[in-house]
Motif scaffolding. Sequence first.
Motif, PDB file in Angstrom:
ATOM      1  N   SER A   3       0.810  -1.204   0.000  1.00 47.73           N
ATOM      2  CA  SER A   3       0.000   0.000   0.000  1.00 47.73           C
ATOM      3  C   SER A   3       0.851   1.265   0.000  1.00 47.73           C
ATOM      4  O   SER A   3       0.374   2.324  -0.351  1.00 47.73           O
ATOM      5  CB  SER A   3      -0.869   0.001   1.247  1.00 47.73           C
ATOM      6  OG  SER A   3      -0.043   0.202   2.384  1.00 47.73           O
ATOM      7  N   GLY A   5       1.612   3.055   2.376  1.00 45.01           N
ATOM      8  CA  GLY A   5       0.944   4.051   3.213  1.00 45.01           C
ATOM      9  C   GLY A   5      -0.061   4.900   2.451  1.00 45.01           C
ATOM     10  O   GLY A   5      -0.304   6.054   2.775  1.00 45.01           O
ATOM     11  N   ASP A   7      -3.254   6.795   1.089  1.00 45.99           N
ATOM     12  CA  ASP A   7      -4.401   7.399   1.777  1.00 45.99           C
ATOM     13  C   ASP A   7      -5.702   6.978   1.121  1.00 45.99           C
ATOM     14  O   ASP A   7      -5.890   7.202  -0.073  1.00 45.99           O
ATOM     15  CB  ASP A   7      -4.325   8.929   1.630  1.00 45.99           C
ATOM     16  CG  ASP A   7      -3.655   9.555   2.832  1.00 45.99           C
ATOM     17  OD1 ASP A   7      -4.009   9.178   3.962  1.00 45.99           O
ATOM     18  OD2 ASP A   7      -2.780  10.418   2.628  1.00 45.99           O
ATOM     19  N   LEU A  25      -6.512  -1.275   6.946  1.00 45.29           N
ATOM     20  CA  LEU A  25      -5.637  -0.844   8.054  1.00 45.29           C
ATOM     21  C   LEU A  25      -4.536  -1.868   8.302  1.00 45.29           C
ATOM     22  O   LEU A  25      -3.370  -1.516   8.461  1.00 45.29           O
ATOM     23  CB  LEU A  25      -6.460  -0.643   9.336  1.00 45.29           C
ATOM     24  CG  LEU A  25      -7.322   0.618   9.395  1.00 45.29           C
ATOM     25  CD1 LEU A  25      -8.313   0.525  10.556  1.00 45.29           C
ATOM     26  CD2 LEU A  25      -6.462   1.876   9.535  1.00 45.29           C
ATOM     27  N   LYS A  30      -3.442   4.207   5.090  1.00 48.07           N
ATOM     28  CA  LYS A  30      -3.913   5.263   5.993  1.00 48.07           C
ATOM     29  C   LYS A  30      -5.386   5.455   5.664  1.00 48.07           C
ATOM     30  O   LYS A  30      -5.724   5.882   4.552  1.00 48.07           O
ATOM     31  CB  LYS A  30      -3.151   6.563   5.740  1.00 48.07           C
ATOM     32  CG  LYS A  30      -1.688   6.495   6.158  1.00 48.07           C
ATOM     33  CD  LYS A  30      -0.984   7.810   5.836  1.00 48.07           C
ATOM     34  CE  LYS A  30       0.520   7.687   6.077  1.00 48.07           C
ATOM     35  NZ  LYS A  30       1.268   8.606   5.192  1.00 48.07           N
ATOM     36  N   THR A  32      -9.254   6.977   6.406  1.00 49.67           N
ATOM     37  CA  THR A  32     -10.137   7.953   7.057  1.00 49.67           C
ATOM     38  C   THR A  32     -11.560   7.446   6.882  1.00 49.67           C
ATOM     39  O   THR A  32     -12.015   7.236   5.749  1.00 49.67           O
ATOM     40  CB  THR A  32      -9.989   9.351   6.405  1.00 49.67           C
ATOM     41  OG1 THR A  32      -8.613   9.733   6.494  1.00 49.67           O
ATOM     42  CG2 THR A  32     -10.845  10.381   7.123  1.00 49.67           C
ATOM     43  N   GLY A  48      -6.307   2.627  14.524  1.00 52.41           N
ATOM     44  CA  GLY A  48      -5.423   3.465  13.710  1.00 52.41           C
ATOM     45  C   GLY A  48      -6.071   4.296  12.626  1.00 52.41           C
ATOM     46  O   GLY A  48      -5.393   5.012  11.888  1.00 52.41           O
ATOM     47  N   ALA A  49      -7.414   4.221  12.506  1.00 49.50           N
ATOM     48  CA  ALA A  49      -8.094   5.028  11.475  1.00 49.50           C
ATOM     49  C   ALA A  49      -8.279   6.465  11.942  1.00 49.50           C
ATOM     50  O   ALA A  49      -8.347   6.733  13.136  1.00 49.50           O
ATOM     51  CB  ALA A  49      -9.457   4.412  11.156  1.00 49.50           C
ATOM     52  N   SER A  50      -8.371   7.401  10.979  1.00 58.52           N
ATOM     53  CA  SER A  50      -8.791   8.777  11.286  1.00 58.52           C
ATOM     54  C   SER A  50     -10.293   8.847  11.027  1.00 58.52           C
ATOM     55  O   SER A  50     -10.837   8.025  10.290  1.00 58.52           O
ATOM     56  CB  SER A  50      -8.109   9.774  10.346  1.00 58.52           C
ATOM     57  OG  SER A  50      -6.723   9.553  10.355  1.00 58.52           O
ATOM     58  N   CYS A  62      -8.816  12.713   1.119  1.00 52.62           N
ATOM     59  CA  CYS A  62      -8.217  11.509   0.521  1.00 52.62           C
ATOM     60  C   CYS A  62      -8.279  11.539  -1.005  1.00 52.62           C
ATOM     61  O   CYS A  62      -9.297  11.920  -1.578  1.00 52.62           O
ATOM     62  CB  CYS A  62      -8.961  10.258   1.005  1.00 52.62           C
ATOM     63  SG  CYS A  62      -9.017  10.116   2.797  1.00 52.62           S
TER      64      CYS A  62
END
Length: 304
Positions: A3, A5, A7, A25, A30, A32, A48-50, A62
């Motif tokens: 991935s 990282g 978004d 995740l 990353k 959201t 760990g999600a926003s 995003c």
Amino acid sequence: MGSDGMDVGFLGLGIMGIAMARNLLKRGFKVTVWNRSPAKCEELAKEGASIGSSPADVVKKCPITIAMLADPSVALSVALGPDGVVEGISPGKGYVDMSTVDSGTSSRIAEAVAAKGGDFLEAPVSGSKQPAEMATLIILAAGSKSLFDKVRPAFDAMGKKSFYLNDVGGGAKMKLVVNMIMGSMMAAFSEGLSLADKAGLSQQTLLEVLELGAMGNPMFKMKGPSMIDGKYTTAFPLKHQQKDMRLALALGDELAQSMPVAAAANETYKKARSLGLGDQDFSAVHQALAHEAANASDSAKAAA
């Protein structure tokens, strides 16, 4: 391909969505998230999600946003409503709707996204709760090819194979064909279990015979034992199966394709819904046939 990282936004954390977002995740994306009821967002925030305040907010944050929503009406309100996806879309951003909707709904959302310069992909899935949790969904995508290529790493984190089916509508139609076959098979399987029982045969032995031959398949193996026990824990609600039968039959009408087996199966699902089984698993269609058997024996006793 990892991935890196990447978004990704994720809208809709129902039975399917929460499992799919969790797999993103786990694979280092990353993420959201947004959900109409915020409790599910809190659960994923711990992992760990926003959290986004609205679909528009998520899309603004995003480059690619994925949605997994209940039905066409929810898909339309999240995409086109106030603070919706289209409000946040701008050129270069992508929206991937993985909800199961009809091709007309997909086309409306696609047009609205395109009008703002965004890219759109419909990507309904074949598979229910367990495949979502185990990241073994089959993804049926159609629309923007460049967005399909960009979102591939995310699809790989959620499913075992993704197909690109050209123009918007192709994914929705393929999903209806698959679910129509599945519903017809489940109705025939239920008739067979009921007939074996009435003929004084062991339903368990029937399962073993089917499993050993050319008709052996994961659905019969997984659902058969609980159907014999009269247990129908919901993985895919019967009312949604009947809705998909109805939409597939409408597609058949449009294309003048004869579908006598699917039409008969649809009647059995309608009967099951009239008995109040809509929220149970689609395998509860078996109860409609067992109910028929019970009624027949009651009238035979009355006649005697």
